[in-house]
Write an enzyme that holds these catalytic residues in place. Structure first.
Site, PDB file in Angstrom:
ATOM      1  N   TYR A  70       0.854  -1.186   0.000  1.00 34.79           N
ATOM      2  CA  TYR A  70       0.000   0.000   0.000  1.00 34.79           C
ATOM      3  C   TYR A  70       0.887   1.233   0.000  1.00 34.79           C
ATOM      4  O   TYR A  70       1.816   1.337   0.798  1.00 34.79           O
ATOM      5  CB  TYR A  70      -0.895   0.013   1.243  1.00 34.79           C
ATOM      6  CG  TYR A  70      -1.824   1.213   1.315  1.00 34.79           C
ATOM      7  CD1 TYR A  70      -2.839   1.379   0.386  1.00 34.79           C
ATOM      8  CD2 TYR A  70      -1.677   2.174   2.316  1.00 34.79           C
ATOM      9  CE1 TYR A  70      -3.694   2.482   0.457  1.00 34.79           C
ATOM     10  CE2 TYR A  70      -2.532   3.269   2.397  1.00 34.79           C
ATOM     11  CZ  TYR A  70      -3.539   3.419   1.456  1.00 34.79           C
ATOM     12  OH  TYR A  70      -4.390   4.498   1.524  1.00 34.79           O
ATOM     13  N   ASP A 130       9.166   3.008  -0.158  1.00 35.45           N
ATOM     14  CA  ASP A 130       8.128   3.651   0.638  1.00 35.45           C
ATOM     15  C   ASP A 130       8.384   3.307   2.098  1.00 35.45           C
ATOM     16  O   ASP A 130       8.052   2.216   2.564  1.00 35.45           O
ATOM     17  CB  ASP A 130       6.755   3.154   0.169  1.00 35.45           C
ATOM     18  CG  ASP A 130       5.612   3.777   0.957  1.00 35.45           C
ATOM     19  OD1 ASP A 130       5.881   4.406   2.016  1.00 35.45           O
ATOM     20  OD2 ASP A 130       4.460   3.623   0.532  1.00 35.45           O
ATOM     21  N   LYS A 133       4.050   9.275   8.608  1.00 33.60           N
ATOM     22  CA  LYS A 133       3.784   8.706   9.924  1.00 33.60           C
ATOM     23  C   LYS A 133       4.737   9.239  11.010  1.00 33.60           C
ATOM     24  O   LYS A 133       4.536  10.364  11.447  1.00 33.60           O
ATOM     25  CB  LYS A 133       3.717   7.188   9.801  1.00 33.60           C
ATOM     26  CG  LYS A 133       2.502   6.841   8.898  1.00 33.60           C
ATOM     27  CD  LYS A 133       2.039   5.429   8.853  1.00 33.60           C
ATOM     28  CE  LYS A 133       0.712   5.363   8.093  1.00 33.60           C
ATOM     29  NZ  LYS A 133       0.628   4.442   6.997  1.00 33.60           N
TER      30      LYS A 133
HETATM   31  C1  PLP Z   1       0.056   4.906   5.599  1.00 30.40           C
HETATM   32  C2  PLP Z   1       0.840   4.607   4.382  1.00 30.40           C
HETATM   33  C3  PLP Z   1       0.826   5.437   3.259  1.00 30.40           C
HETATM   34  C4  PLP Z   1      -0.148   6.562   3.102  1.00 30.40           C
HETATM   35  O1  PLP Z   1       0.020   7.572   4.016  1.00 30.40           O
HETATM   36  P1  PLP Z   1      -1.231   8.546   4.338  1.00 30.40           P
HETATM   37  O2  PLP Z   1      -0.633   9.591   5.198  1.00 30.40           O
HETATM   38  O3  PLP Z   1      -2.255   7.680   5.015  1.00 30.40           O
HETATM   39  O4  PLP Z   1      -1.723   9.061   3.023  1.00 30.40           O
HETATM   40  C5  PLP Z   1       1.731   5.179   2.240  1.00 30.40           C
HETATM   41  N1  PLP Z   1       2.579   4.154   2.309  1.00 30.40           N
HETATM   42  C6  PLP Z   1       2.602   3.315   3.357  1.00 30.40           C
HETATM   43  C7  PLP Z   1       3.606   2.214   3.389  1.00 30.40           C
HETATM   44  C8  PLP Z   1       1.719   3.494   4.411  1.00 30.40           C
HETATM   45  O5  PLP Z   1       1.703   2.617   5.421  1.00 30.40           O
END
Ligand code: PLP
Length: 431
Positions: free
Chosen positions: A149, A242, A270
């Site tokens: 994701y 990511d 995060k």
């Molecule tokens: C949470 C998440 C996102 C998206 O971040 P948001 O601030 O919710 O848009 C992207 N990549 C990873 C791996 C994530 O866990």
């Protein structure tokens, strides 16, 4: 002995009200707890490792806002930093010193990073990193892994079709087929599929969560991250890691430091915002200076580098020294070992997978290597176990496809209470 029950009258009433004005009663789907077959719990406040719900129930919290709260809830230094920043003004739309300090802190931690562009969400950061990768390579196709994701970016909200290396198909109504036509999806931990896909397509980027945690935690097999790096180098694609979850969590310099693999572009979020909206994409100067106004790749944000988020992020990162990472690693290991033992005592076959600061309990007799393995887990039993934990004062991520986020606030007492609840919950669910 009678089973404990959860008094959730106030949460239920709030949920009924919420359903009238918020789609599904929530502002982000996983909060609704549908995957574990119950209604959401409305939170009133958080303190260290705990949350207190609208009915006054206390839980040891393993969601911790889905990752940002590496110091637990309402850490005094983070709260003070946000309060002081707010008193000076909440947003200016002009540069502030804090943004420079935060970027310097990120650069100091990530060997692959010389420059940082902040956004307000990980989704925005992903979207922008892909735009930059496409501009820099002059190519359009992106490779991602099934079960990974990267936010709800159109082109990455794609599902694999049948076959080894397939063109993406939209994973949601409203995503244009054209947006996912330039996305190729490969199973995680499958070197043959990766080789085939990188030979068949001229890729702008290989995008990966280095320790994928959005299908539950499924670490890379030995050599797999190195293979991503090698295939990117061999084909002229950029490797975009990511690290929205892993950054500042699994090590001081994220998964790249832990695994010894360098990204061309890194997506962060995060922990970076310490619980206030902030994210970023980052990389070497030559790439990052393509971004406007230094270069021609347009990307902007009214609240990007917001002073409250920057203050929370800086306070959060300054508390993350080597000792903190050693403690978080030890806490995670103790939790993982205890959950493994608790399952074994109840005769329940599970796979407890962990890296420092992340953990998943897969209800599976077999190791989980990829998304297909995660899907094959006994999700009904997992859901029952989660409901049983909630009744006993432990708040797990309410889905098999998520990771637990132990924090530095999770002390011995919190872990002991968690393991006692987990053992009772496994006993309730049975083998
Ligand atoms: C949470 C998440 C996102 C998206 O971040 P948001 O601030 O919710 O848009 C992207 N990549 C990873 C791996 C994530 O866990």
């Amino acid at each position: 002995m009678s089973e404990p029950t959860l008094n959730d009258a106030r949460s239920s009433a709030l949920y009924a009200e919420a359903l009238r004005v918020l789609p599904g009663g929530v502002n982000s789907p996983v909060r609704a707890m549908r995957a574990i077959g119950r209604d959401p719990i409305f939170v009133a406040r958080g303190e260290g490792p705990e949350i207190v719900d609208a009915d006054g129930n206390r839980y040891v919290d393993y969601v911790c806002s889905w990752g940002p709260l590496i110091h637990g809830h309402a850490h005094p230094q983070v709260v003070a930093a946000v309060g002081e920043a707010a008193a000076r003004g909440t947003s200016f739309g002009a540069p502030t010193a804090g943004e420079v300090e935060l970027a310097e802190e990120v650069v100091a931690r990530f060997a692959s990073v010389e420059m940082v562009r902040m956004t307000s969400s990980g989704t925005e950061a992903s979207m922008s990193a892909l735009r930059l990768a496409r501009a820099a390579t002059g190519r359009e196709t992106i490779l991602k892994f099934s079960g990974a994701y990267h936010g709800h970016v159109d082109g990455l909200l794609a599902e694999a079709g049948s076959g080894l290396a397939t063109q993406g198909i939209p994973a949601s109504p409203g995503v244009p087929a054209a947006a996912t036509a330039a996305t190729v999806i490969v199973p995680w931990n499958d070197p043959d599929a990766l080789l085939a896909a990188t030979e068949a397509h001229e890729l702008a980027a290989i995008v990966a969560e280095p320790y994928p945690a959005n299908m539950g935690l499924v670490p890379p097999a030995d050599g797999f991250l190195e293979l991503l790096r090698a295939r990117a180098d061999a084909t002229g694609a950029l490797l975009v890691l990511d690290e929205v979850i892993t950054g500042f969590r699994v090590a001081r310099g994220g998964a790249q430091e832990r695994a010894g693999v360098r990204a061309d572009l890194t997506i962060m979020g995060k922990v970076l915002g310490g619980g206030v909206p902030a994210a970023a994409y980052a990389g070497p100067r030559a790439l990052m200076e393509r971004i406007a106004p230094a270069g021609d790749v347009y990307q902007a944000g009214t609240l990007s580098g917001n002073p409250l988020a920057v203050a929370a992020g800086l306070a959060t990162l300054r508390l993350l020294d080597d000792d903190a990472y050693a403690r978080l690693g030890a806490t995670t290991e103790r939790l993982a070992a205890g959950l493994h033992d608790a399952a074994a005592s109840a005769g329940r076959a599970v796979q407890v997978v962990s890296v420092p600061g992340l953990l998943t309990v897969f209800f599976s007799a077999d190791p989980v290597r990829d998304y297909a393995g995660a899907v094959a887990c006994d999700r009904d039993a997992h859901a029952a176990w989660c409901r049983a934990l909630l009744k006993r004062g432990v708040y797990p991520p309410p889905s098999q496809f998520e990771a637990w986020f132990p924090s530095l606030a999770h002390d011995d007492d919190a872990i002991e209470r968690t393991l006692a609840a987990a053992a009772a919950a496994f006993a309730e669910v049975g083998p």
